[in-house]
Design a protein around this motif. Structure first.
Motif, PDB file in Angstrom:
ATOM      1  N   ARG A  20     -69.804  75.311 -27.558  1.00  0.00           N
ATOM      2  CA  ARG A  20     -68.244  74.751 -27.979  1.00  0.00           C
ATOM      3  C   ARG A  20     -67.656  75.799 -28.911  1.00  0.00           C
ATOM      4  O   ARG A  20     -66.676  75.994 -28.632  1.00  0.00           O
ATOM      5  N   ALA A  21     -68.513  76.760 -29.666  1.00  0.00           N
ATOM      6  CA  ALA A  21     -67.874  77.943 -30.060  1.00  0.00           C
ATOM      7  C   ALA A  21     -67.351  78.768 -29.102  1.00  0.00           C
ATOM      8  O   ALA A  21     -66.193  79.098 -29.409  1.00  0.00           O
ATOM      9  N   VAL A  22     -68.116  79.171 -28.530  1.00  0.00           N
ATOM     10  CA  VAL A  22     -67.663  80.129 -27.338  1.00  0.00           C
ATOM     11  C   VAL A  22     -66.537  79.657 -26.454  1.00  0.00           C
ATOM     12  O   VAL A  22     -65.477  80.092 -26.386  1.00  0.00           O
ATOM     13  N   ASP A  23     -66.694  78.245 -26.142  1.00  0.00           N
ATOM     14  CA  ASP A  23     -65.533  77.638 -25.379  1.00  0.00           C
ATOM     15  C   ASP A  23     -64.201  77.763 -26.271  1.00  0.00           C
ATOM     16  O   ASP A  23     -63.062  78.129 -25.540  1.00  0.00           O
ATOM     17  N   VAL A  24     -64.241  77.356 -27.510  1.00  0.00           N
ATOM     18  CA  VAL A  24     -63.000  77.423 -28.289  1.00  0.00           C
ATOM     19  C   VAL A  24     -62.396  78.737 -28.307  1.00  0.00           C
ATOM     20  O   VAL A  24     -61.127  79.021 -28.062  1.00  0.00           O
ATOM     21  N   PHE A  25     -63.254  79.861 -28.515  1.00  0.00           N
ATOM     22  CA  PHE A  25     -62.763  81.179 -28.336  1.00  0.00           C
ATOM     23  C   PHE A  25     -62.374  81.795 -27.141  1.00  0.00           C
ATOM     24  O   PHE A  25     -61.106  82.215 -27.125  1.00  0.00           O
ATOM     25  N   LEU A  26     -62.789  81.372 -26.057  1.00  0.00           N
ATOM     26  CA  LEU A  26     -62.332  81.602 -24.864  1.00  0.00           C
ATOM     27  C   LEU A  26     -60.963  80.822 -24.544  1.00  0.00           C
ATOM     28  O   LEU A  26     -59.956  81.674 -23.698  1.00  0.00           O
ATOM     29  N   ARG A  27     -60.901  79.731 -24.736  1.00  0.00           N
ATOM     30  CA  ARG A  27     -59.660  78.963 -24.369  1.00  0.00           C
ATOM     31  C   ARG A  27     -58.740  79.128 -25.233  1.00  0.00           C
ATOM     32  O   ARG A  27     -57.393  78.639 -24.807  1.00  0.00           O
ATOM     33  N   THR A  28     -58.672  79.739 -26.399  1.00  0.00           N
ATOM     34  CA  THR A  28     -57.502  80.279 -27.293  1.00  0.00           C
ATOM     35  C   THR A  28     -56.493  81.123 -26.423  1.00  0.00           C
ATOM     36  O   THR A  28     -55.130  81.197 -26.757  1.00  0.00           O
ATOM     37  N   GLY A  29     -57.119  82.105 -25.468  1.00  0.00           N
ATOM     38  CA  GLY A  29     -56.080  82.996 -25.026  1.00  0.00           C
ATOM     39  C   GLY A  29     -56.021  84.175 -25.731  1.00  0.00           C
ATOM     40  O   GLY A  29     -55.240  85.130 -25.407  1.00  0.00           O
ATOM     41  N   SER A  30     -56.526  84.256 -27.004  1.00  0.00           N
ATOM     42  CA  SER A  30     -56.448  85.377 -27.925  1.00  0.00           C
ATOM     43  C   SER A  30     -56.910  86.425 -27.438  1.00  0.00           C
ATOM     44  O   SER A  30     -58.391  86.460 -27.082  1.00  0.00           O
ATOM     45  N   HIS A  31     -56.369  87.716 -27.308  1.00  0.00           N
ATOM     46  CA  HIS A  31     -57.202  88.927 -26.757  1.00  0.00           C
ATOM     47  C   HIS A  31     -58.461  89.148 -27.892  1.00  0.00           C
ATOM     48  O   HIS A  31     -59.509  89.396 -27.493  1.00  0.00           O
ATOM     49  N   PHE A  32     -58.222  89.136 -29.111  1.00  0.00           N
ATOM     50  CA  PHE A  32     -59.087  89.361 -30.094  1.00  0.00           C
ATOM     51  C   PHE A  32     -60.321  88.289 -29.938  1.00  0.00           C
ATOM     52  O   PHE A  32     -61.784  88.662 -29.728  1.00  0.00           O
ATOM     53  N   LEU A  33     -60.082  86.950 -29.807  1.00  0.00           N
ATOM     54  CA  LEU A  33     -61.121  86.055 -29.433  1.00  0.00           C
ATOM     55  C   LEU A  33     -62.102  86.045 -28.384  1.00  0.00           C
ATOM     56  O   LEU A  33     -63.051  85.917 -28.305  1.00  0.00           O
ATOM     57  N   SER A  34     -61.166  86.182 -27.103  1.00  0.00           N
ATOM     58  CA  SER A  34     -61.955  86.304 -26.039  1.00  0.00           C
ATOM     59  C   SER A  34     -62.960  87.779 -25.711  1.00  0.00           C
ATOM     60  O   SER A  34     -63.664  87.540 -24.910  1.00  0.00           O
ATOM     61  N   ARG A  35     -62.476  88.715 -26.826  1.00  0.00           N
ATOM     62  CA  ARG A  35     -63.466  89.812 -26.497  1.00  0.00           C
ATOM     63  C   ARG A  35     -64.777  89.684 -27.825  1.00  0.00           C
ATOM     64  O   ARG A  35     -65.151  90.786 -28.187  1.00  0.00           O
ATOM     65  N   ALA A  36     -64.699  88.653 -28.397  1.00  0.00           N
ATOM     66  CA  ALA A  36     -65.702  88.409 -29.620  1.00  0.00           C
ATOM     67  C   ALA A  36     -67.292  88.806 -28.911  1.00  0.00           C
ATOM     68  O   ALA A  36     -67.417  88.532 -27.852  1.00  0.00           O
TER      69      ALA A  36
END
Length: 93
Positions: A20-36
């Motif tokens: 769920r945590a990874v899914d939320v990060f990836l689905r935000t579309g934010s460059h920062f979050l998708s590269r965590a």
């Protein structure tokens, strides 16, 4: 002037919580979050991001609402030998 911050976001230690945590990060579309970077596969249930922004508040604002309160935001810096020598000189007894 931008400053580098390390954002550390913990989450629960279950496979579902990880997903769920990874899914939320990836689905935000934010460059920062998708590269965590994630430590889950090594048993460390946290995400980390390095960001260059103007303030700690701006770094925190990158995060979705759910992990903002649990996140640790650390300002990073480097030192030169001259800076350290000066600090040591100022604080030696």
């Amino acid at each position: 002037m931008t400053t580098r911050f390390l954002i550390e976001v913990p989450h629960e230690k279950t496979p579902t919580a990880c997903a769920r945590a990874v899914d939320v990060f990836l689905r935000t579309g934010s460059h920062f979050l998708s590269r965590a970077d994630w430590g889950c596969k090594d048993g460390v249930h946290k995400a980390w991001m390095l960001v260059d922004v103007d303030s700690k508040d701006e770094a925190r604002g990158i995060l979705p609402p759910f992990p903002r309160l649990q996140a640790k935001i650390m300002q990073l810096n480097t030192f030169t030998i001259a800076e350290i020598e000066d600090i040591l000189r100022q604080h030696e007894s």
